[in-house]
Design a protein around this motif. Structure first.
Motif, PDB file in Angstrom:
ATOM      1  N   VAL A  50     -12.446 -15.684   0.247  1.00 38.32           N
ATOM      2  CA  VAL A  50     -12.648 -14.353   0.825  1.00 38.32           C
ATOM      3  C   VAL A  50     -14.132 -14.010   0.852  1.00 38.32           C
ATOM      4  O   VAL A  50     -14.640 -13.462   1.838  1.00 38.32           O
ATOM      5  N   MET A  51     -14.840 -14.339  -0.216  1.00 39.19           N
ATOM      6  CA  MET A  51     -16.281 -14.068  -0.270  1.00 39.19           C
ATOM      7  C   MET A  51     -17.024 -14.810   0.840  1.00 39.19           C
ATOM      8  O   MET A  51     -17.942 -14.264   1.472  1.00 39.19           O
ATOM      9  N   LEU A  52     -16.642 -16.038   1.087  1.00 36.34           N
ATOM     10  CA  LEU A  52     -17.280 -16.803   2.169  1.00 36.34           C
ATOM     11  C   LEU A  52     -17.044 -16.132   3.516  1.00 36.34           C
ATOM     12  O   LEU A  52     -17.975 -16.012   4.331  1.00 36.34           O
ATOM     13  N   ASP A  53     -15.822 -15.701   3.750  1.00 36.30           N
ATOM     14  CA  ASP A  53     -15.522 -15.038   5.023  1.00 36.30           C
ATOM     15  C   ASP A  53     -16.280 -13.720   5.153  1.00 36.30           C
ATOM     16  O   ASP A  53     -16.811 -13.397   6.216  1.00 36.30           O
ATOM     17  N   LEU A  54     -16.332 -12.953   4.060  1.00 34.35           N
ATOM     18  CA  LEU A  54     -17.070 -11.687   4.099  1.00 34.35           C
ATOM     19  C   LEU A  54     -18.549 -11.933   4.349  1.00 34.35           C
ATOM     20  O   LEU A  54     -19.202 -11.175   5.077  1.00 34.35           O
ATOM     21  N   GLY A  55     -19.077 -12.985   3.757  1.00 36.10           N
ATOM     22  CA  GLY A  55     -20.482 -13.303   3.979  1.00 36.10           C
ATOM     23  C   GLY A  55     -20.767 -13.636   5.431  1.00 36.10           C
ATOM     24  O   GLY A  55     -21.780 -13.198   5.998  1.00 36.10           O
ATOM     25  N   ARG A  56     -19.845 -14.374   6.071  1.00 31.82           N
ATOM     26  CA  ARG A  56     -20.045 -14.722   7.484  1.00 31.82           C
ATOM     27  C   ARG A  56     -19.915 -13.497   8.372  1.00 31.82           C
ATOM     28  O   ARG A  56     -20.670 -13.309   9.316  1.00 31.82           O
ATOM     29  N   THR A  58     -20.114 -10.143   7.548  1.00 30.63           N
ATOM     30  CA  THR A  58     -21.038  -9.022   7.314  1.00 30.63           C
ATOM     31  C   THR A  58     -22.498  -9.438   7.313  1.00 30.63           C
ATOM     32  O   THR A  58     -23.373  -8.594   7.489  1.00 30.63           O
ATOM     33  N   GLY A  59     -22.746 -10.720   7.084  1.00 31.17           N
ATOM     34  CA  GLY A  59     -24.133 -11.157   6.953  1.00 31.17           C
ATOM     35  C   GLY A  59     -24.764 -10.787   5.628  1.00 31.17           C
ATOM     36  O   GLY A  59     -25.968 -10.977   5.432  1.00 31.17           O
ATOM     37  N   ASP A  60     -23.973 -10.274   4.701  1.00 32.19           N
ATOM     38  CA  ASP A  60     -24.481  -9.851   3.397  1.00 32.19           C
ATOM     39  C   ASP A  60     -24.537 -11.066   2.472  1.00 32.19           C
ATOM     40  O   ASP A  60     -23.510 -11.650   2.117  1.00 32.19           O
ATOM     41  N   ALA A  61     -25.748 -11.427   2.037  1.00 32.73           N
ATOM     42  CA  ALA A  61     -25.945 -12.625   1.229  1.00 32.73           C
ATOM     43  C   ALA A  61     -25.293 -12.522  -0.145  1.00 32.73           C
ATOM     44  O   ALA A  61     -25.046 -13.546  -0.794  1.00 32.73           O
ATOM     45  N   VAL A  62     -25.014 -11.311  -0.602  1.00 31.32           N
ATOM     46  CA  VAL A  62     -24.433 -11.172  -1.933  1.00 31.32           C
ATOM     47  C   VAL A  62     -23.065 -11.846  -2.006  1.00 31.32           C
ATOM     48  O   VAL A  62     -22.694 -12.423  -3.029  1.00 31.32           O
ATOM     49  N   TYR A  63     -22.305 -11.824  -0.902  1.00 30.10           N
ATOM     50  CA  TYR A  63     -20.992 -12.471  -0.903  1.00 30.10           C
ATOM     51  C   TYR A  63     -21.139 -13.986  -1.010  1.00 30.10           C
ATOM     52  O   TYR A  63     -20.371 -14.654  -1.721  1.00 30.10           O
ATOM     53  N   LEU A  64     -22.096 -14.541  -0.296  1.00 30.09           N
ATOM     54  CA  LEU A  64     -22.309 -15.986  -0.356  1.00 30.09           C
ATOM     55  C   LEU A  64     -22.783 -16.406  -1.737  1.00 30.09           C
ATOM     56  O   LEU A  64     -22.419 -17.482  -2.224  1.00 30.09           O
ATOM     57  N   ALA A 114     -14.021 -24.941   2.779  1.00 34.49           N
ATOM     58  CA  ALA A 114     -14.729 -23.751   3.251  1.00 34.49           C
ATOM     59  C   ALA A 114     -16.193 -23.763   2.815  1.00 34.49           C
ATOM     60  O   ALA A 114     -17.081 -23.380   3.583  1.00 34.49           O
ATOM     61  N   CYS A 115     -16.451 -24.216   1.587  1.00 35.00           N
ATOM     62  CA  CYS A 115     -17.833 -24.293   1.117  1.00 35.00           C
ATOM     63  C   CYS A 115     -18.639 -25.313   1.924  1.00 35.00           C
ATOM     64  O   CYS A 115     -19.801 -25.060   2.278  1.00 35.00           O
ATOM     65  N   VAL A 116     -18.025 -26.446   2.210  1.00 34.20           N
ATOM     66  CA  VAL A 116     -18.725 -27.460   3.015  1.00 34.20           C
ATOM     67  C   VAL A 116     -18.997 -26.924   4.415  1.00 34.20           C
ATOM     68  O   VAL A 116     -20.086 -27.099   4.971  1.00 34.20           O
ATOM     69  N   ARG A 117     -18.037 -26.251   4.983  1.00 31.00           N
ATOM     70  CA  ARG A 117     -18.214 -25.634   6.312  1.00 31.00           C
ATOM     71  C   ARG A 117     -19.408 -24.703   6.332  1.00 31.00           C
ATOM     72  O   ARG A 117     -20.190 -24.698   7.297  1.00 31.00           O
ATOM     73  N   ASP A 118     -19.584 -23.925   5.257  1.00 27.52           N
ATOM     74  CA  ASP A 118     -20.650 -22.921   5.225  1.00 27.52           C
ATOM     75  C   ASP A 118     -21.906 -23.396   4.507  1.00 27.52           C
ATOM     76  O   ASP A 118     -22.856 -22.623   4.342  1.00 27.52           O
ATOM     77  N   GLY A 119     -21.913 -24.657   4.062  1.00 30.15           N
ATOM     78  CA  GLY A 119     -23.098 -25.186   3.391  1.00 30.15           C
ATOM     79  C   GLY A 119     -23.368 -24.559   2.043  1.00 30.15           C
ATOM     80  O   GLY A 119     -24.521 -24.356   1.657  1.00 30.15           O
ATOM     81  N   VAL A 120     -22.307 -24.268   1.287  1.00 32.58           N
ATOM     82  CA  VAL A 120     -22.437 -23.586   0.003  1.00 32.58           C
ATOM     83  C   VAL A 120     -22.055 -24.546  -1.135  1.00 32.58           C
ATOM     84  O   VAL A 120     -20.870 -24.799  -1.373  1.00 32.58           O
ATOM     85  N   VAL A 121     -23.034 -25.115  -1.785  1.00 29.53           N
ATOM     86  CA  VAL A 121     -22.921 -25.893  -3.025  1.00 29.53           C
ATOM     87  C   VAL A 121     -22.130 -27.196  -2.878  1.00 29.53           C
ATOM     88  O   VAL A 121     -22.664 -28.286  -3.109  1.00 29.53           O
TER      89      VAL A 121
END
Length: 203
Positions: A50-56, A58-64, A114-121
């Motif tokens: 959910v945090m990944l989706d919210l980050g995409r 809203t553009g809010d980096a805090v979710y990512l 989802a993390c790989v899709r968004d380049g997160v860790v």
């Protein structure tokens, strides 16, 4: 002070920390107090998706960043076996048990994708290691899957349908996954209202 629970459930609801409402699970070696007070990976990482989706959206980096923290926590608790398989436990802990059951563990697969899709860790290498787990541990017995990511137990668990998400990395296993789900459906032991994992195969 605690929250009221369903009748018949003891009211252990904790007030702070990485905890969950009480359940009465087993085995007692995992839950010695009769209820989980530690958040298992599947619930934390469902929130991570959910945090990944919210980050995409809203553009809010805090979710990512929150998702990244969950991803780092998950990966640090994993064990990479000599054969290249990535394994983990249902509850983060110091010592290995028998591995997370495949029903809950599929959440970690989806979170990693989802993390790989968004380049997160987490990385494609992690997905390859999870595919090795699927091929050599979950299907170590042949056509009937094991019940945990470490390859223990055996049975026609409908949750294995969710692992078709790794088919790109383990295409040779997809036919076995489909066969398990088809067998359960043929025997009318697959309830799509309660067990949605098989939908992953169909879509």
């Amino acid at each position: 002070p605690g929250r009221p629970l369903r009748p018949g459930r003891p009211n252990y609801w904790p007030t702070a920390g990485p905890v969950l409402p009480p359940t009465m699970p087993s085995p007692p070696r995992v839950y010695p107090q009769g209820g989980s007070r530690i958040c298992p990976l599947n619930r934390g990482n469902e929130l991570g998706m959910v945090m990944l989706d919210l980050g995409r959206v809203t553009g809010d980096a805090v979710y990512l960043e929150r998702a990244a923290r969950l991803a780092r926590f998950f990966r640090q608790g994993c064990q990479l076996l000599p054969g290249g398989q990535l394994v983990w436990e249902y509850l983060p802990q110091r010592y290995a048990l028998d591995g997370e059951d495949i029903g809950h563990a599929c959440v970690q697969i989806f979170f990693t994708l989802a993390c790989v899709r968004d380049g997160v860790v987490l990385t494609v290498a992690d997905l390859h290691a999870m595919a090795a787990t699927l091929r050599t541990l979950i299907f170590r017995h042949g056509d009937v899957p094991a019940l945990t990511v470490r390859g223990y137990g055996v049975g026609f668990d409908p949750a294995v349908g969710a692992y078709s998400a790794l088919a790109h990395f383990a295409p040779d296993v997809l036919t076995r996954i489909v066969a398990v789900v088809e067998t359960l459906m043929d025997e009318e032991k697959f309830n799509f209202k309660e067990q949605g994992c098989g939908i992953r195969v169909l879509t």
